[in-house]
Design a protein around this motif. Structure first.
Motif, PDB file in Angstrom:
ATOM      1  N   GLU A   1      -1.429  -9.681  27.010  1.00  0.00           N
ATOM      2  CA  GLU A   1      -1.315 -10.870  25.558  1.00  0.00           C
ATOM      3  C   GLU A   1      -0.703  -9.922  23.987  1.00  0.00           C
ATOM      4  OE1 GLU A   1      -4.196 -13.759  23.244  1.00  0.00           O
ATOM      5  OE2 GLU A   1      -4.487 -12.650  24.389  1.00  0.00           O
ATOM      6  N   ARG A   2      -1.177  -8.565  24.336  1.00  0.00           N
ATOM      7  CA  ARG A   2      -0.731  -7.500  23.101  1.00  0.00           C
ATOM      8  C   ARG A   2       1.200  -7.545  22.855  1.00  0.00           C
ATOM      9  NH1 ARG A   2      -3.638  -2.350  21.465  1.00  0.00           N
ATOM     10  NH2 ARG A   2      -4.451  -3.010  23.094  1.00  0.00           N
ATOM     11  N   ALA A   3       1.363  -7.066  24.572  1.00  0.00           N
ATOM     12  CA  ALA A   3       2.165  -6.296  24.974  1.00  0.00           C
ATOM     13  C   ALA A   3       3.903  -7.415  24.580  1.00  0.00           C
ATOM     14  CB  ALA A   3       2.350  -5.595  26.344  1.00  0.00           C
ATOM     15  N   ARG A   4       3.117  -8.386  25.339  1.00  0.00           N
ATOM     16  CA  ARG A   4       3.911  -9.606  24.766  1.00  0.00           C
ATOM     17  C   ARG A   4       4.514  -9.627  23.238  1.00  0.00           C
ATOM     18  NH1 ARG A   4       1.416 -14.590  26.210  1.00  0.00           N
ATOM     19  NH2 ARG A   4       1.552 -13.224  29.038  1.00  0.00           N
ATOM     20  N   ALA A   5       3.573 -10.760  22.331  1.00  0.00           N
ATOM     21  CA  ALA A   5       3.293 -10.479  20.850  1.00  0.00           C
ATOM     22  C   ALA A   5       4.694  -9.081  20.650  1.00  0.00           C
ATOM     23  CB  ALA A   5       2.352 -10.402  19.997  1.00  0.00           C
ATOM     24  N   ILE A   6       4.054  -8.012  20.978  1.00  0.00           N
ATOM     25  CA  ILE A   6       5.056  -6.955  20.506  1.00  0.00           C
ATOM     26  C   ILE A   6       6.414  -6.855  20.534  1.00  0.00           C
ATOM     27  CG2 ILE A   6       5.962  -4.273  20.643  1.00  0.00           C
ATOM     28  CD1 ILE A   6       2.946  -4.494  20.624  1.00  0.00           C
ATOM     29  N   ARG A   7       6.838  -7.424  21.723  1.00  0.00           N
ATOM     30  CA  ARG A   7       7.924  -7.682  22.611  1.00  0.00           C
ATOM     31  C   ARG A   7       8.469  -8.599  22.133  1.00  0.00           C
ATOM     32  NH1 ARG A   7       5.986  -7.013  28.025  1.00  0.00           N
ATOM     33  NH2 ARG A   7       5.357  -9.381  28.227  1.00  0.00           N
ATOM     34  N   THR A   8       8.000  -9.472  21.813  1.00  0.00           N
ATOM     35  CA  THR A   8       8.674 -10.787  21.110  1.00  0.00           C
ATOM     36  C   THR A   8       8.579 -10.693  19.282  1.00  0.00           C
ATOM     37  OG1 THR A   8       7.483 -12.836  22.253  1.00  0.00           O
ATOM     38  CG2 THR A   8       8.066 -12.915  19.287  1.00  0.00           C
ATOM     39  N   GLN A   9       8.147  -9.922  19.085  1.00  0.00           N
ATOM     40  CA  GLN A   9       8.817  -9.312  17.707  1.00  0.00           C
ATOM     41  C   GLN A   9       9.725  -8.290  17.382  1.00  0.00           C
ATOM     42  OE1 GLN A   9       4.995  -6.782  15.921  1.00  0.00           O
ATOM     43  NE2 GLN A   9       6.452  -5.970  13.673  1.00  0.00           N
ATOM     44  N   MET A  10       9.453  -7.497  18.230  1.00  0.00           N
ATOM     45  CA  MET A  10      10.859  -6.815  19.058  1.00  0.00           C
ATOM     46  C   MET A  10      12.009  -7.418  18.655  1.00  0.00           C
ATOM     47  SD  MET A  10       9.514  -3.245  20.510  1.00  0.00           S
ATOM     48  CE  MET A  10      11.400  -2.394  20.280  1.00  0.00           C
ATOM     49  N   PHE A  11      12.132  -7.701  19.759  1.00  0.00           N
ATOM     50  CA  PHE A  11      13.405  -9.387  19.776  1.00  0.00           C
ATOM     51  C   PHE A  11      13.716 -10.018  18.376  1.00  0.00           C
ATOM     52  CE2 PHE A  11      11.816  -8.549  24.669  1.00  0.00           C
ATOM     53  CZ  PHE A  11      12.638  -7.437  24.887  1.00  0.00           C
ATOM     54  N   ALA A  12      12.937 -10.554  18.418  1.00  0.00           N
ATOM     55  CA  ALA A  12      13.502 -11.281  17.238  1.00  0.00           C
ATOM     56  C   ALA A  12      13.946 -10.308  16.000  1.00  0.00           C
ATOM     57  CB  ALA A  12      12.025 -12.078  16.635  1.00  0.00           C
ATOM     58  N   SER A  13      13.205  -9.503  15.973  1.00  0.00           N
ATOM     59  CA  SER A  13      14.365  -8.400  15.017  1.00  0.00           C
ATOM     60  C   SER A  13      15.579  -8.236  15.264  1.00  0.00           C
ATOM     61  CB  SER A  13      13.607  -7.340  14.573  1.00  0.00           C
ATOM     62  OG  SER A  13      12.286  -7.560  14.277  1.00  0.00           O
ATOM     63  N   ILE A  14      15.745  -7.672  16.217  1.00  0.00           N
ATOM     64  CA  ILE A  14      17.233  -8.002  17.273  1.00  0.00           C
ATOM     65  C   ILE A  14      17.902  -8.411  17.026  1.00  0.00           C
ATOM     66  CG2 ILE A  14      18.418  -6.861  19.006  1.00  0.00           C
ATOM     67  CD1 ILE A  14      16.124  -5.044  20.017  1.00  0.00           C
ATOM     68  N   ALA A  15      17.331 -10.061  17.363  1.00  0.00           N
ATOM     69  CA  ALA A  15      17.950 -11.422  17.638  1.00  0.00           C
ATOM     70  C   ALA A  15      18.768 -11.228  15.458  1.00  0.00           C
ATOM     71  CB  ALA A  15      17.685 -12.366  17.876  1.00  0.00           C
ATOM     72  N   ALA A  16      17.569 -10.611  15.126  1.00  0.00           N
ATOM     73  CA  ALA A  16      18.037 -11.182  13.684  1.00  0.00           C
ATOM     74  C   ALA A  16      19.120  -9.866  13.084  1.00  0.00           C
ATOM     75  CB  ALA A  16      16.973 -10.806  12.989  1.00  0.00           C
ATOM     76  N   GLY A  17      19.246  -9.370  13.552  1.00  0.00           N
ATOM     77  CA  GLY A  17      20.105  -7.925  13.264  1.00  0.00           C
ATOM     78  C   GLY A  17      19.563  -6.525  12.603  1.00  0.00           C
ATOM     79  N   GLU A  18      18.626  -6.442  12.597  1.00  0.00           N
ATOM     80  CA  GLU A  18      17.375  -6.027  12.288  1.00  0.00           C
ATOM     81  C   GLU A  18      16.674  -5.432  12.960  1.00  0.00           C
ATOM     82  OE1 GLU A  18      14.984  -8.631  10.141  1.00  0.00           O
ATOM     83  OE2 GLU A  18      15.950  -9.480   8.884  1.00  0.00           O
ATOM     84  N   GLN A  19      16.155  -3.687  12.381  1.00  0.00           N
ATOM     85  CA  GLN A  19      15.329  -2.658  13.079  1.00  0.00           C
ATOM     86  C   GLN A  19      13.756  -3.280  13.284  1.00  0.00           C
ATOM     87  OE1 GLN A  19      16.936   0.122  14.646  1.00  0.00           O
ATOM     88  NE2 GLN A  19      18.723  -0.458  14.271  1.00  0.00           N
ATOM     89  N   PRO A  20      13.685  -2.790  14.578  1.00  0.00           N
ATOM     90  CA  PRO A  20      11.972  -3.024  14.359  1.00  0.00           C
ATOM     91  C   PRO A  20      11.461  -3.219  14.046  1.00  0.00           C
ATOM     92  CG  PRO A  20      13.535  -3.487  17.164  1.00  0.00           C
ATOM     93  CD  PRO A  20      14.356  -2.815  15.837  1.00  0.00           C
ATOM     94  N   ASP A  21      10.221  -3.188  13.266  1.00  0.00           N
ATOM     95  CA  ASP A  21       9.174  -2.484  12.418  1.00  0.00           C
ATOM     96  C   ASP A  21       8.319  -1.333  13.266  1.00  0.00           C
ATOM     97  OD1 ASP A  21       7.167  -1.466  10.691  1.00  0.00           O
ATOM     98  OD2 ASP A  21       7.191  -3.380   9.485  1.00  0.00           O
TER      99      ASP A  21
END
Length: 611
Positions: free
Chosen positions: A369-389
């Motif tokens: 559950e935690r791993a999925r949330a982190i992956r989702t957060q990272m992919f959203a940042s990349i899709a928005a053209g931003e560096q993951p936090d």
């Protein structure tokens, strides 16, 4: 035109006159307060005045304290600093805190009684007004109108002479070392030999030698200053709290008294044919731990006289044709004047793992559950053209090992010493070691700074092996905490930060090491246990970038799985920080010294390997 003022000077007791004479300069000093913060008077040179009043459990003059609080209420927001000072009558911080629970003033803990004596404090109802620009006392006496007059005149930048008003409160008892009984040969020389001479000698890393009574006499004003300001010995900790540290470098209260009182009495040397400092003999080898089994010669590097030298990544082939177990290692810097640090990584025969791949593997090892949330957060940042936090990910998931980004992996793999001033040896306890497999290499991140003179650095690394065929039973491991994002505002005098590192299994903590750059001010380490309780492990109240020290616990501390090590510290980005390259800029994370880092390095041994 500035008008000097002088009220009637009243003679104090003989004890007072022996401590300080009217009009004399006190000098700079530093003390730790009852909460563990260090206050260096030169840091207050942007204030108009500093006011002190004695405090002691059960002995504080309450009328004077009430009067001082009234003055504090009027001037605290007008560049006037107020302190209580405990003149060595108690060292129990908790007792002092309980005694002043409702008082908003820090209590400076003068355990060695040196600052109280220098300020001329003889009675508990006697306050002092101190000019932080000149390090002079301008008023000594009860908290009354003359004290406020001194404050007003300092604020008006008027010329102020010392005013003394007699005090008749409870006397302060001074004890400890008697200056008239101090012997250079029996008392002073042994302190210098034990704490100073290894660096302050011909060929040492210090800028001058203290290798004879004449040298110590000549440098005595400097010795007094660095002892009073706690600049030397380097890397001092707050040894009144936390766990006992094996490699502690502090002077004891008695040693500080002995040095300062001897110097104040004239630094006299009795006639003697034998000077203990001239008889010291130093090893002519560069290796502190003896001749290594394997010596690695780093390719010589020519460092220019000026400019910025980019970080160097230097691969080293160890030439190992068989597996060897490592007992310890050591760095012998070629030119310590320019070599700032080395970070050493072991490269296994198959090559270094990719940090990004290792990071994703660490994320995927978390509960799904935690791993999925982190992956989702990272992919959203990349899709928005931003560096993951990345900093947020580690902050919210402290059980992810930051070490995976620094090349950590195989539990058996050896570590090899890096280098920073004061930190060049890595040595395992008996029966503990790491494996260097045949074909392994090293990757050296080397950082140099220029000094105004072109120099060539020819550093060497020594490795010490267990005898062939001997396999140590245990392995050392540890963790790294790293704040990947920083934003220190311009002119911030005490910008606080906190960092959490997770201990995944039951372990024995062996050492703790803070790391910041020029603006690093202080750091303490606190263990937060799974039941919510906390324990202070180590406090470094005056961090110095010049000394990168790993603090080894005298006795390993066993902690349960899930323990969090909290690193709590602060940066000084103000003009009061004399190492600050530019107090007008916002400072962010970066590898260069004028940028910043906020890191904790921890060494521990997992208990599970004993089962």
């Amino acid at each position: 035109m500035k008008t000097p003022f002088r009220l009637a000077l009243l003679t104090l007791t003989a004890a007072a006159s022996s401590l300080i004479h009217a009009g004399e300069r006190v000098g700079d000093f530093a003390l730790i307060d009852h909460t563990g913060y260090q206050h260096h008077m030169s840091w207050y040179d942007d204030h108009d005045a500093v006011v002190f009043l004695p405090q002691a459990v059960g002995l504080t003059d309450q009328a004077s304290l009430s009067a001082l609080q009234a003055v504090y209420n009027e001037y605290a927001d007008q560049d006037v600093a107020f302190f209580l000072i405990n003149p060595g009558l108690q060292t129990d911080r908790e007792a002092v805190a309980n005694a002043i629970a409702d008082i908003p003033l820090p209590v400076l803990m003068d355990d060695a009684q040196l600052v109280s004596g220098a300020l001329g404090l003889t009675h508990m109802n006697q306050a002092v007004v101190y000019d932080p620009a000149t390090f002079e006392v301008v008023y000594r006496g009860p908290v009354q109108q003359e004290l406020e007059q001194a404050i007003r005149q300092l604020k008006a930048a008027e010329s102020v002479e010392l005013v003394e008003v007699a005090s008749n409160g409870r006397s302060i008892e001074y004890g400890g070392v008697d200056a008239t009984a101090i012997s250079y040969q029996d008392d002073i020389a042994p302190i210098i030999a034990e704490n100073c001479a290894e660096c302050h000698r011909a060929g040492g890393i210090a800028p001058f030698a203290m290798d004879s009574n004449l040298a110590v006499q000549g440098w005595s004003p400097m010795i007094r200053e660095v002892v009073m300001t706690k600049r030397m010995p380097p890397g001092q900790i707050d040894n009144k709290v936390g766990h006992e540290i094996k490699n502690e470098m502090n002077l004891s209260d008695a040693e500080m008294q002995t040095l300062v009182r001897w110097i104040d009495a004239g630094a006299t040397v009795q006639d003697s044919d034998a000077d203990p400092l001239t008889q010291l003999v130093w090893s002519d080898t560069k290796w502190k731990m003896g001749e290594p089994d394997l010596i690695i010669k780093v390719p010589p590097q020519v460092i220019p006289a000026t400019g910025v030298v980019d970080y160097m990544d230097i691969p080293i082939d160890l030439g190992l044709t068989e597996d060897r177990w490592v007992k310890g290692s050591e760095v012998a810097p070629g030119s310590p004047e320019v070599l700032h640090h080395i970070i050493t990584s072991v490269v296994p025969p198959e090559g270094q793992s990719d940090p990004q791949t290792a990071f994703m593997e660490a994320i995927n090892s978390l509960p799904e559950e935690r791993a999925r949330a982190i992956r989702t957060q990272m992919f959203a940042s990349i899709a928005a053209g931003e560096q993951p936090d990345i900093d947020r990910i580690f902050r919210e998931n402290p059980d992810i090992d930051v070490g995976v980004l620094l090349g950590g992996g195989d539990a058996d793999q050896a570590s090899v010493a890096g280098y920073a001033p004061g930190n060049s040896v890595s040595w395992n306890p008996e029966g503990v070691g790491g494996l260097l497999r045949a074909g392994s290499g090293l990757s050296l991140q080397m950082h140099y700074t220029t000094t105004g003179k072109e120099m060539t650095d020819a550093t060497e690394i020594g490795i010490y092996f267990y005898p062939e065929g001997e396999v140590p039973e245990e392995r050392m491991s540890g963790g790294v905490g790293n704040a990947f994002t920083l934003s220190i505002p311009p002119n911030a005098k005490d910008h606080e930060m906190e960092l959490v590192t997770y201990v995944p299994e039951e372990a024995e903590i062996r050492s703790l090491m803070p790391h910041m750059h020029f603006r690093g001010k202080r750091m303490k380490f606190i263990a937060e246990y799974p039941d919510g309780s906390e324990e202070l492990l180590l406090s470094v109240p005056a961090y110095s970038f010049n000394w990168q020290l790993s603090h080894e616990l005298a006795e390993p501390l066993r902690v349960p799985a899930g323990t969090k090590i909290i690193a709590r510290g602060a940066f000084d980005n103000s003009a009061q920080n004399r190492f600050n390259p530019d107090p007008t800029t916002e400072v962010n994370w970066g590898e260069q010294s004028w940028e910043e880092m906020f890191m904790g390095f921890y060494e521990w041994k997992l208990v599970s390997q004993n089962n």
